[in-house]
Design a protein around this motif. Structure first.
Motif, short mmCIF file in Angstrom:
data_model
loop_
_atom_site.label_atom_id
_atom_site.label_comp_id
_atom_site.label_asym_id
_atom_site.label_seq_id
_atom_site.Cartn_x
_atom_site.Cartn_y
_atom_site.Cartn_z
N SER A 273 0.82 -1.22 0.00
CA SER A 273 0.00 0.00 0.00
C SER A 273 0.85 1.26 0.00
O SER A 273 0.54 2.22 -0.72
CB SER A 273 -0.95 -0.01 1.21
N ASN A 274 1.92 1.30 0.79
CA ASN A 274 2.77 2.49 0.80
C ASN A 274 3.50 2.67 -0.52
O ASN A 274 3.64 3.79 -1.03
CB ASN A 274 3.78 2.41 1.94
N TYR A 277 1.16 4.06 -3.03
CA TYR A 277 0.95 5.50 -2.83
C TYR A 277 2.12 6.30 -3.38
O TYR A 277 1.93 7.34 -4.04
CB TYR A 277 0.75 5.79 -1.35
N ARG A 278 3.33 5.84 -3.12
CA ARG A 278 4.50 6.56 -3.64
C ARG A 278 4.53 6.52 -5.15
O ARG A 278 4.96 7.47 -5.81
CB ARG A 278 5.79 5.93 -3.09
N PHE A 283 -4.56 5.28 -2.75
CA PHE A 283 -4.77 4.50 -1.55
C PHE A 283 -5.54 3.23 -1.90
O PHE A 283 -6.57 3.30 -2.57
CB PHE A 283 -5.56 5.29 -0.50
N THR A 310 10.32 3.24 -4.96
CA THR A 310 8.99 3.32 -4.36
C THR A 310 8.76 2.20 -3.35
O THR A 310 7.92 2.33 -2.47
CB THR A 310 7.89 3.25 -5.43
N ARG A 362 -5.70 7.63 7.23
CA ARG A 362 -4.41 7.14 7.69
C ARG A 362 -3.31 8.09 7.23
O ARG A 362 -3.47 8.82 6.24
CB ARG A 362 -4.15 5.72 7.19
N PRO A 364 -0.31 9.34 5.36
CA PRO A 364 0.34 8.93 4.12
C PRO A 364 1.83 8.73 4.32
O PRO A 364 2.45 9.42 5.15
CB PRO A 364 0.06 10.09 3.17
N PRO A 365 2.45 7.80 3.62
CA PRO A 365 3.89 7.60 3.75
C PRO A 365 4.66 8.74 3.08
O PRO A 365 4.11 9.48 2.25
CB PRO A 365 4.13 6.29 3.01
N THR A 366 5.89 8.88 3.45
CA THR A 366 6.72 9.89 2.78
C THR A 366 6.86 9.57 1.31
O THR A 366 6.92 8.41 0.92
CB THR A 366 8.11 9.96 3.43
N HIS A 371 13.50 7.08 1.84
CA HIS A 371 12.36 6.60 2.60
C HIS A 371 12.40 7.02 4.07
O HIS A 371 11.36 7.11 4.71
CB HIS A 371 12.32 5.06 2.53
#
Length: 393
Positions: A273-274, A277-278, A283, A310, A362, A364-366, A371
């Motif tokens: 999932s992360n 997103y990257r 999502f 990613t 939630r 979001p990741p960087t 990372h």
């Protein structure tokens, strides 16, 4: 020390992988990039032990034989295109197929980019011998709790039907080959459109049935930390590069996991999932695990500057090997076998078979290439190296 290009990373490599609880279940062995090489023969010998252990534990083994991508025909290609009837007739691949069949394991496969590139997809002439079953460009294999695997899909042109759902279904394997999509030169526009229509029809038929654990099998992974990943030197594999209907199926939670090859290394990720997103600022509804097993014919180290940025795999090895996906007791046990310094090493991860949905809100990741960097202050303040866990001594 381990030289650059010989990575063998991830915290779970530090200790031997534990045994798989329970005797019953299904074991999916994933081999990618198998070819006429000494490394593939080593894999065949290791599989004899793995297949015997699976049978002794009462698990039914199924082999996913994913295709090769050794490059386009020409002087720079790693191996020449074989004659259509001899694509899998060499002594090493013959031995590999014999080892698998002698165990009673079923073999299901897809051609991958080289199959399309060299005219050995199995679609052109059904008389062409293949070491694996390949019902078409899109198909579904349903595996029961007793370990019985059966083809349950039938496709004709742009229409697909799937057998009614069974109460004893443990998992469904959905085989789709996107080689022609990622490499447009491999097929004409008419053929590509026809294949895409059939694949979309298959996913529509799946979505119309009750939800059940499904794993996507494809020679091309969804995300990758190798050279083909987003930001890599051969950027090709990424959620953003998949057909739209496949993106929607992944985002809606149709699949609990993905199995791919393409990269000549081994990667295991608990959740994509992360990375998605990257890659595409999207999502997804549920966690999706991924296994990349493309080093059955030999590994190919990737320089740090050529890697995708990613995805950060939980397990990673740039050595010859293969992967296993074991489903038992409502759990998924991911095992990676890598041959390091002349001996086989195993690492593993355990996950729920049916993951809980991700929360609607939630963090979001960087999205920084680094990372571990602070997303507020920017990439310049982070560590230079991506933390990929300890290396074995």
């Amino acid at each position: 020390m381990v030289a650059a290009g010989c990575r063998h990373r991830g915290a779970a490599w530090a200790d031997p992988a534990g045994p798989v609880p329970g005797a019953a279940g299904v074991e999916i062995i994933v081999i990618g990039q198998a070819r006429e090489s000494r490394q593939t023969r080593q894999v065949a010998h290791a599989l004899e032990v793995v297949l015997a252990d699976a049978a002794a534990a009462g698990r039914t083994p199924i082999v996913a034989w994913l295709g090769t991508d050794l490059g386009r025909p020409g002087p720079d290609r790693a191996a020449p295109c074989p004659a259509p009837g001899a694509a899998h007739a060499g002594p090493v691949l013959t031995e590999l197929a014999r080892v698998i069949r002698s165990s009673g394991a079923g073999i299901w496969g897809l051609p991958g980019p080289d199959g399309w590139r060299c005219g050995t997809t199995g679609f052109e002439a059904r008389a062409t011998p293949l070491p694996y079953a390949q019902p078409g460009v899109a198909y579904v294999v349903r595996v029961s709790e007793a370990g019985e695997a059966a083809l349950v899909s039938s496709c004709d042109l742009d229409a697909c039907t799937i057998a009614p759902p069974a109460d004893d279904t443990l998992i469904e394997l959905v085989a789709l080959d996107f080689s022609f999509w990622h490499y447009p030169a491999l097929a004409g526009e008419d053929l590509s459109a026809a294949v895409l229509a059939q694949q979309a029809a298959l996913l529509d038929a799946l979505a119309a049935q009750p939800a059940r654990p499904r794993v996507l099998l494809s020679p091309i992974p969804v995300e990758s930390a190798g050279a083909h990943g987003v930001g890599g030197r051969l950027q090709r594999a990424g959620y953003r590069y998949l057909p739209k209907f496949v993106q929607e199926a992944l985002a809606d939670g149709l699949f609990v996991g993905v199995v791919g090859a393409l990269e000549r290394n081994l990667q295991v990720s608990e959740d994509l999932s992360n990375a998605i997103y990257r890659s595409a600022r999207t999502f997804v509804a549920k966690p999706i695990f991924e296994v990349v097993s493309g080093s059955a014919g030999g590994a190919k180290p990737t320089p740090r500057t050529s890697r995708g940025d990613t995805l950060l795999p939980d397990l990673e090895s740039e050595h010859v090997g293969f992967a296993r996906v074991i489903v038992a007791d409502e759990r998924v046990y991911l095992r990676v076998h890598a041959r390091v310094a002349g001996r086989w090493r195993v690492a593993g991860i355990e996950l729920p078979l049916v993951p809980a949905p991700l929360p609607n809100l939630r963090e979001p990741p960087t999205i920084q290439p680094c990372h571990s960097c602070d997303p507020t202050r920017g990439a310049a303040d982070g560590d230079v190296d991506i933390p990929r866990g300890p290396r074995p001594r």
